[in-house]
Each structure stands twice: as C-alpha cells, then as structure tokens.
Design a protein around this motif. Structure first.
Motif, PDB file in Angstrom:
ATOM      1  N   ALA A   1       0.915  -1.253  -0.016  1.00 48.69           N
ATOM      2  CA  ALA A   1       0.291  -0.309   0.138  1.00 48.69           C
ATOM      3  C   ALA A   1       0.724   1.537  -0.447  1.00 48.69           C
ATOM      4  O   ALA A   1       0.495   2.289  -0.543  1.00 48.69           O
ATOM      5  N   ASN A   2       1.873   1.519   0.782  1.00 52.90           N
ATOM      6  CA  ASN A   2       2.751   2.388   0.473  1.00 52.90           C
ATOM      7  C   ASN A   2       3.646   2.128  -0.810  1.00 52.90           C
ATOM      8  O   ASN A   2       4.209   3.353  -0.638  1.00 52.90           O
ATOM      9  N   SER A   3       4.019   1.111  -1.048  1.00 50.42           N
ATOM     10  CA  SER A   3       4.435   1.117  -1.973  1.00 50.42           C
ATOM     11  C   SER A   3       3.512   2.045  -3.307  1.00 50.42           C
ATOM     12  O   SER A   3       4.479   2.386  -4.765  1.00 50.42           O
ATOM     13  N   LEU A   4       2.496   2.276  -3.439  1.00 54.14           N
ATOM     14  CA  LEU A   4       1.660   2.709  -5.062  1.00 54.14           C
ATOM     15  C   LEU A   4       1.430   4.343  -4.903  1.00 54.14           C
ATOM     16  O   LEU A   4       2.243   4.039  -3.533  1.00 54.14           O
ATOM     17  N   SER A   5       0.925   4.133  -6.345  1.00 55.41           N
ATOM     18  CA  SER A   5       1.632   5.508  -6.057  1.00 55.41           C
ATOM     19  C   SER A   5      -0.027   6.312  -5.919  1.00 55.41           C
ATOM     20  O   SER A   5      -0.312   7.477  -5.592  1.00 55.41           O
ATOM     21  N   SER A   6      -1.007   5.818  -5.218  1.00 54.88           N
ATOM     22  CA  SER A   6      -2.528   5.971  -5.565  1.00 54.88           C
ATOM     23  C   SER A   6      -2.581   6.204  -3.488  1.00 54.88           C
ATOM     24  O   SER A   6      -2.156   5.558  -2.589  1.00 54.88           O
TER      25      SER A   6
ATOM     26  N   LEU B   1      -8.399  10.702  -9.084  1.00 48.52           N
ATOM     27  CA  LEU B   1      -9.490   9.544  -9.451  1.00 48.52           C
ATOM     28  C   LEU B   1     -10.346   9.197  -7.787  1.00 48.52           C
ATOM     29  O   LEU B   1      -9.826   8.246  -7.510  1.00 48.52           O
ATOM     30  N   LEU B   2     -11.106   9.220  -7.575  1.00 49.40           N
ATOM     31  CA  LEU B   2     -12.074   8.877  -5.880  1.00 49.40           C
ATOM     32  C   LEU B   2     -12.057   7.976  -5.976  1.00 49.40           C
ATOM     33  O   LEU B   2     -13.443   7.664  -6.780  1.00 49.40           O
ATOM     34  N   GLU B   3     -12.073   6.868  -5.736  1.00 50.64           N
ATOM     35  CA  GLU B   3     -13.389   5.913  -5.119  1.00 50.64           C
ATOM     36  C   GLU B   3     -13.586   5.230  -4.057  1.00 50.64           C
ATOM     37  O   GLU B   3     -12.679   4.800  -3.078  1.00 50.64           O
TER      38      GLU B   3
ATOM     39  N   GLY C   1      -7.276   7.251  -3.990  1.00 56.66           N
ATOM     40  CA  GLY C   1      -7.155   7.927  -4.671  1.00 56.66           C
ATOM     41  C   GLY C   1      -6.412   7.768  -6.210  1.00 56.66           C
ATOM     42  O   GLY C   1      -4.883   7.708  -5.073  1.00 56.66           O
ATOM     43  N   VAL C   2      -5.931   7.846  -6.860  1.00 58.79           N
ATOM     44  CA  VAL C   2      -5.449   7.696  -8.011  1.00 58.79           C
ATOM     45  C   VAL C   2      -5.199   9.555  -8.478  1.00 58.79           C
ATOM     46  O   VAL C   2      -6.105  10.172  -9.186  1.00 58.79           O
ATOM     47  N   ASP C   3      -3.737   9.453  -8.882  1.00 58.68           N
ATOM     48  CA  ASP C   3      -3.680  11.055  -9.096  1.00 58.68           C
ATOM     49  C   ASP C   3      -4.050  10.636 -10.945  1.00 58.68           C
ATOM     50  O   ASP C   3      -2.708  10.096 -11.322  1.00 58.68           O
ATOM     51  N   ILE C   4      -4.695  11.148 -11.537  1.00 60.10           N
ATOM     52  CA  ILE C   4      -4.808  10.784 -13.299  1.00 60.10           C
ATOM     53  C   ILE C   4      -4.331  11.632 -13.664  1.00 60.10           C
ATOM     54  O   ILE C   4      -4.946  12.594 -14.852  1.00 60.10           O
TER      55      ILE C   4
END
Length: 726
Positions: A270-275, A351-353, A371-374
C-alpha cells in the motif's frame, strides 16, 4: 416367627428384636429359624418358612447351592454369600446382602448356618446412579476436544481427561490423582516441556502457580517448547477447588502470524503504490492511511488516525466526498473525479473510489477510499484528443496538421522549441520550427555529420534526455552546443525508411524527468507524422480502397441495397442538408405483408427470393438521389429527396401497386403485397430517428387497417394517422 430347637444357642432370645432379617439353616440348607424382621422382609408369617429349603428364597439359586456344596470346613469360614436377588412370597424381588455365620451344637460340631439378610435395594439403586453419573462425567470429559483438569481445595488432582494428558505428554507420568498442581508443573518444567520466555524455571513456576491459584476465569496463553500454544481458562469451584480448560490454539496463533505477515505485506504494498488509500469508520474517522495519502494531505500518518479526512479537502470537494461516502455506507460503490490544490500545495486531478467495507455477515462497517492521481493521464488524454482532432480534421492541409503536431508537442512537453528535421542524405534541413521567431522553411542547418540528430537518423532510435543533453555520448559533436540541455525526439519512419526526425529541445533543464508516457507520446507524434506523410503519398490508392471497403460495409448482402447502418448514415446527412438549405424530403417505411407466413409455408429460401425480388421491383421506380435501404428483416425504408408529403404519397402508391403486380418468387401463385407509412421532415426534427418513428407509426396503422395500403402520418389529427384509399 418360625423356630426349631436343634441348636444349643437360643436363637429366639438372641435375634427376636434384631432389626435385620436372621434365618438359621441346617447343614443341608433347610430353614430352622427366622426372626420377625426376616418374616417381614420376605413377606412370610408364622411357621411357613420352617423346614423349607433356603434356595426357594433365591431368584438365582446358584449362589446358595455353591455355598452348600462347599466342604464343611470351607463353608464354616465363609462369612458372606454376596449380594443376591431374593424373592418374597408375593413374587416380588429385591436385592439383599447375605452374610453367613456357622452354628455349632453342644459338642462343637457344625450343625448349620446363621444367615443375616440386609435389604440393599435402595443402596444398589444409589450406587448404580452414582456409577452411571461417574461414567457419564468421564464420557463427557473424554468427548470434549479440550484438555480438562479438576483440582481439589488442597490443589491435588481429582480428575482429568485423556486430552489433558495428551497435551502435556512429558508430564503424563505425574498426572495422576493426588499429585499437586505444582508438582505436576514442576515435573514437566524439569523435562523442558514449557517455553519460559527467558525466565528462570523457578520464576516461571512461581508465576504460573500464582495464576493458577488466582483462578479468576481470566484467559492466559501458554507456549510449549515444541511450538504449540495453549489457551488456559481456570476458575474456582464451589468446594474451593480449581477447574481448568486447556485449548490448543496453535492453528489460531499460526493464522494470526500469517495474517500479520500478510498485513505487513499489504502495508508495504500500500505504501509502495502511487495511489492514496484511506479506511474510515461509518462516522468518517480515519482508521488507516497510507504514506501517499498522508503526503498529499501534508501530515504524518499518525496525525490522521481518528480524524475526519474530508475536513482537509476544499469546500466544494468536501461536499461531493460526503455524498459519495454516504452512498458507500448504504452499500453502493461510487467514484468521482476532483480537481483541487491539495494541502501539500500541488494541484491534482484525482479519481476517488469509495468502496463499502463489510464484515463476515455482509454489514457495512466502514468505507475504503482509493485515490488515483490521474493528472498525467488527463494531460495525456487531452494531448491525444488534440492530436486525434488534428489528424482527423478535414479542414486542415497536410502542412497545417504537421505544424499543429509540432506545436502540440511543445505544449505537452513544456519545451519551447519543436523541430522536424528532414534528411536529404547530405544535410539536415528544418522543415518545421516552433518558436517566437520561426526560421525560414525549410532552412539548411548543417551537414548531417555535424548535427545531434545524425544519431537518430542513422539508428532509428529515440532519445529522452532531461539535463545536459549536449554532453550525452550519442549527441557529442566536434563543436557541441552547450545551450542544449533538454531533448526528446524520435525518428520519422515511413515504409521502413527513416525520412527525418521530430525533436523538442530547450536551453534549460526540465523540472521533471521524462516519463514512460512522454516516451510513448513522442512515438505517437512521430507515428502520426509518418502516417500523414504516408497518407499524402498513398492518398489516391487509399481513397480507392476506402471507397471499395465502404461499399462492401454499407451493402446488404441479400438485396444489394444499403444496409441499416449505411442507410441511417446517409439519411442523417439529409437532415443536416435540410437544416442548412431547408430542402424538404419525405420518408417511406415499407413492410412486406404476411412475410412470416411465406417463410413458414415455402421456406426461408423462398423468403430470401421474395426480399431480393422486392428490391428489384422497387429500385427502378426511384431516382438516383433517393436513398433506399433494408432496415430490418422484411422492412425497407426510402428517403425521397426534395419531395413533399403529397409527392411522397404518389410515389408510395406507385410502388405499392407495382409490388402487388410484379413481386412474385418461386412456387408462389400470386405476388406479395406491402404496407407503407409516410412522413415528411419537420423543423423540429434533429435526428432521423424521429422521422423513422413517425413513418413506423403510419406503417402500423396500415397494418391495422387491412394491409396493402399507404398511410400518411398527420400531426393535427387526434388519431394522428390518415389512411388512404387502396
């Protein structure tokens, strides 16, 4: 009472008031005396027992017969015949303990036996019940899967089940009733049965005994030296003892360890993701937040635990987030895009899900927000959309398209200079240049060997360098331009041949490194320019192929007419033409009557022949500008160009009559007929579907009023349809 004066002992005087039954028998087993208690116990009175064999009183005569069969010396020493089942005069039976004592005459010769009868029916019943209870308790203890042990108030073992012994195998020899708890524990401790966790044996023993003596029903965990884990619960009994249960929780502990390991792995992932990842309780308070989310919100993870993270968003985004959070709590996942400057000062499109988190029963117990920075994706999509719009435009020339592609790249890469170099085999010339003061087009720069684009022109590779591009090994020249700091470029290849290169350059270092997306985009720019060049070279050939493909794609295989897609496409153009020029047109919707019956009676081959013949009969009646297509199974549609409703009705009647006269196929004995619906373009029409719907309504009226007729759709009539004369 029954007596016999055979004995020297005065039996009557001795046993008259004796509370237990007493019977005297001679050496052969005949009754010679019974006291009142015996008469009452056996249900006899008077002298009815006198002279009777003693065996008559035994339900099973074997015990008394075995007794009488003994030699006199042995019989005299036998003090008990045992517990026997006796029977009363009424036939009722009861359990009695039978004791024996020898009787001697005056000369000390054995002359008989004195039998004492003791009713033990109630005692036997109680003993049986007690035995049954003990067996039941033992069975119950053995049936439970846990280890059970009961210690008395002196801490001595009373009872335990086999599972208890199985759990503590090393102590099994000491686990016997009567041994104290401390002795049993010490026995196992000395044999290395327990994991003391670094404590000395005496310290560990003292602590364990103290917890055992507390026996307050609290649960403790015990680790054995073989790796097993036990859960122990002990409590005091009413008599002051201690009852305890030992449950093997090794599998649970292993599962917990695996779960923790899995959680740690998920935490790392989770901490290695960019989300960003946030878990909240139903009130919106943060339970978990990963590093990315904390960075966006400009604080540490610990600072956010228990906080409502929506309070950190701008007001507009907070309102949207609250609505979607509520929807997720109701069990429905939801998504939203927000564009905002986050607390860390960075503008992001995110983009929030919102995903409901459920427990094992399916109840929603929280919400997980991803949350994905798009931002980059949006930027890329915007660039690609502009690229597509440029390349797809029919209003731009070949030169205009290439110029716009160069400008688009400069904007996306944030580099001021965009260049297309053309290779003329001897030198590089600038064909397009995007800067405030454009160079002449084309402008000769230098010979090929002296320019930094020579590598790409020769190798066909692309470059993306975000600092000190002039010093890059692949760009070094005899006189390097030290103003070249940033460069991204790709070769332009058409039909396997390198024709030139597109490059974006800057005399300054780029603020961020080129990404994989940037590399993909420069390839896209190169590909599109290559495509435009190839398109220009092959325009005529491609147009011919395209025309042929469109003809194939737009034709109905069976009738040779336009298929539905092609018909709608052309009809839509007439709508646009009408809105530009106000040129009227009408629509005929035609359907072959009773076509299903034709298929059912003659087969589908004849049905196909009818459809083909229908097209052959109708087509010559129409003009070249009219649009004729098959839009359904047996449905056909015609757009009559520059034709009012009155003219359309005339054409429809002519078609209907011609079909009724000439449309004949296969074994059919008479031609088919058709029903027609007619409508005209109106100023309110913006799509062809509205005309088709009106024409279809009129066609339906033709069907309902007898078929083989033409019906005009009318707006003002209540019935909305006017049926024509046949």
């Amino acid at each position: 009472m029954t007596t016999a004066p055979n004995f020297s002992v005065d039996l009557s005087t001795s046993f008259q008031a004796f509370p237990e039954g007493v019977i005297a028998i001679d050496v052969v087993g005949r009754i010679s005396f019974s006291n009142p208690a015996a008469d009452k116990l056996l249900g006899h009175s008077g002298s009815s027992l006198l002279g009777q064999p003693i065996s008559m009183l035994f339900l099973s005569q074997k015990p008394i017969e075995d007794f009488l069969a003994m030699p006199p010396q042995l019989r005299a020493g036998q003090t008990s015949i045992g517990d026997c089942c006796l029977q009363r005069e009424c036939g009722q039976t009861f359990m009695s303990e039978v004791l024996s004592s020898p009787l001697y005459d005056s000369e000390r010769c054995l002359c008989g036996h004195l039998l004492i009868l003791r009713d033990i029916t109630e005692q036997s019943t109680l003993e049986a019940l007690a035995g049954h209870a003990a067996n039941t308790l033992e069975d119950a203890l053995e049936a439970i899967t846990e280890g059970f042990a009961l210690y008395d108030r002196h801490d001595r073992l009373v009872i335990c089940n086999n599972n208890y012994r199985e759990i503590y195998k090393e102590s099994a020899e000491a686990i016997v009733p009567g041994n104290t708890f401390e002795d049993i524990i010490r026995y196992g401790l000395e044999r290395g049965q327990y994991n003391t966790g670094g404590m000395s044996n005496e310290e560990w023993l003292a602590e364990r005994v103290q917890r055992h003596q507390n026996a307050n029903a609290s649960v403790i965990e015990q680790n054995l030296s073989d790796g097993r884990w036990l859960q122990i619960a002990e409590r005091r009994t009413r008599s002051g003892g201690v009852a305890g249960i030992r449950t093997d929780i090794t599998a649970l502990k292993n599962a917990q360890a695996e779960s923790k390991q899995a959680f740690d792995s998920l935490e790392t992932m989770a901490n290695s993701l960019s989300s960003s990842i946030v878990e909240s309780d139903p009130d919106g308070h943060c339970r978990y937040i990963n590093e990315v989310a904390a960075q966006w919100l400009n604080a540490t993870r610990d600072e956010f635990i228990g906080q409502n993270l929506r309070n950190f968003l701008p007001a507009a985004e907070r309102k949207i987030s609250s609505a979607l959070f509520k929807k997720a709590l109701e069990g429905t996942p939801s998504t939203s895009e927000i564009n905002a400057v986050f607390p860390d000062g960075v503008f992001r499109c995110v983009l929030l899900e919102y995903i409901p988190k459920r427990n094992e029963t399916g109840k929603v117990i929280g919400v997980v927000t991803f949350g994905v920075d798009i931002s980059e994706r949006k930027r890329k999509e915007k660039t690609l959309a502009a690229l597509y719009a440029t390349t797809a435009s029919r209003d731009l020339t070949h030169e205009d398209k290439i110029r716009r592609i160069v400008e688009l790249g400069s904007s996306h890469f944030e580099l001021p200079i965009g260049v297309i170099w053309e290779d003329d085999k001897q030198a590089c010339a600038v064909s397009h240049f995007n800067e405030a003061s454009p160079l002449p087009d084309p402008a000769l720069i230098a010979s090929l060997g002296e320019t930094y684009c020579s590598f790409q022109l020769a190798s066909g590779e692309f470059l993306a360098i975000d600092k000190e591009a002039y010093a890059h090994p692949k760009l070094k020249t005899e006189d390097p331009d030290k103003h070249l700091q940033t460069l991204i470029g790709a070769p332009i290849i058409v039909d396997g041949k390198t024709l030139g290169k597109i490059a974006y350059i800057a005399p300054f270092q780029r603020s961020k490194a080129f990404t994989v997306t940037d590399q993909e985009l420069i390839r896209r720019f190169s590909d599109w320019i290559s495509y435009e060049i190839a398109r220009k070279q092959d325009h005529d050939a491609l147009m011919a192929i395209q025309t042929r493909l469109e003809a194939i794609a737009s034709t109905d295989d069976l009738t040779g007419l336009l298929n539905r897609r092609a018909f709608l496409k052309l009809a839509t153009r007439d709508i646009a033409r009408y809105r530009r020029t106000n040129t009227p047109f009408s629509v005929l919707m035609m359907d072959i009557d009773h076509f299903k019956s034709i298929n059912d009676n003659f087969g589908h081959a004849v049905g196909d022949a009818v459809l083909k013949r229908f097209a052959e009969v109708a087509s010559p009646t129409l003009r070249a500008v009219d649009i004729f297509g098959r839009v359904g199974g047996e449905e056909f549609c015609i757009v009559l160009h520059n034709t009012t409703i009155q003219g359309a009705y005339v054409v429809a009647e002519r078609l209907r009559k011609k079909i009724a006269e000439e449309c004949l196929a296969g074994p059919m004995t008479k031609p088919v007929t058709c029903s027609i619906g007619i409508t005209e373009i109106d100023k309110s029409d913006v799509e062809i579907s509205s005309l088709l719907q009106r024409a279809d309504s009129a066609l339906y009226e033709s069907k309902q009023t007898g078929r083989n007729r033409s019906t005009v759709y009318a707006k003002s009539s209540k019935a909305q349809l006017i049926a024509s004369e046949q």
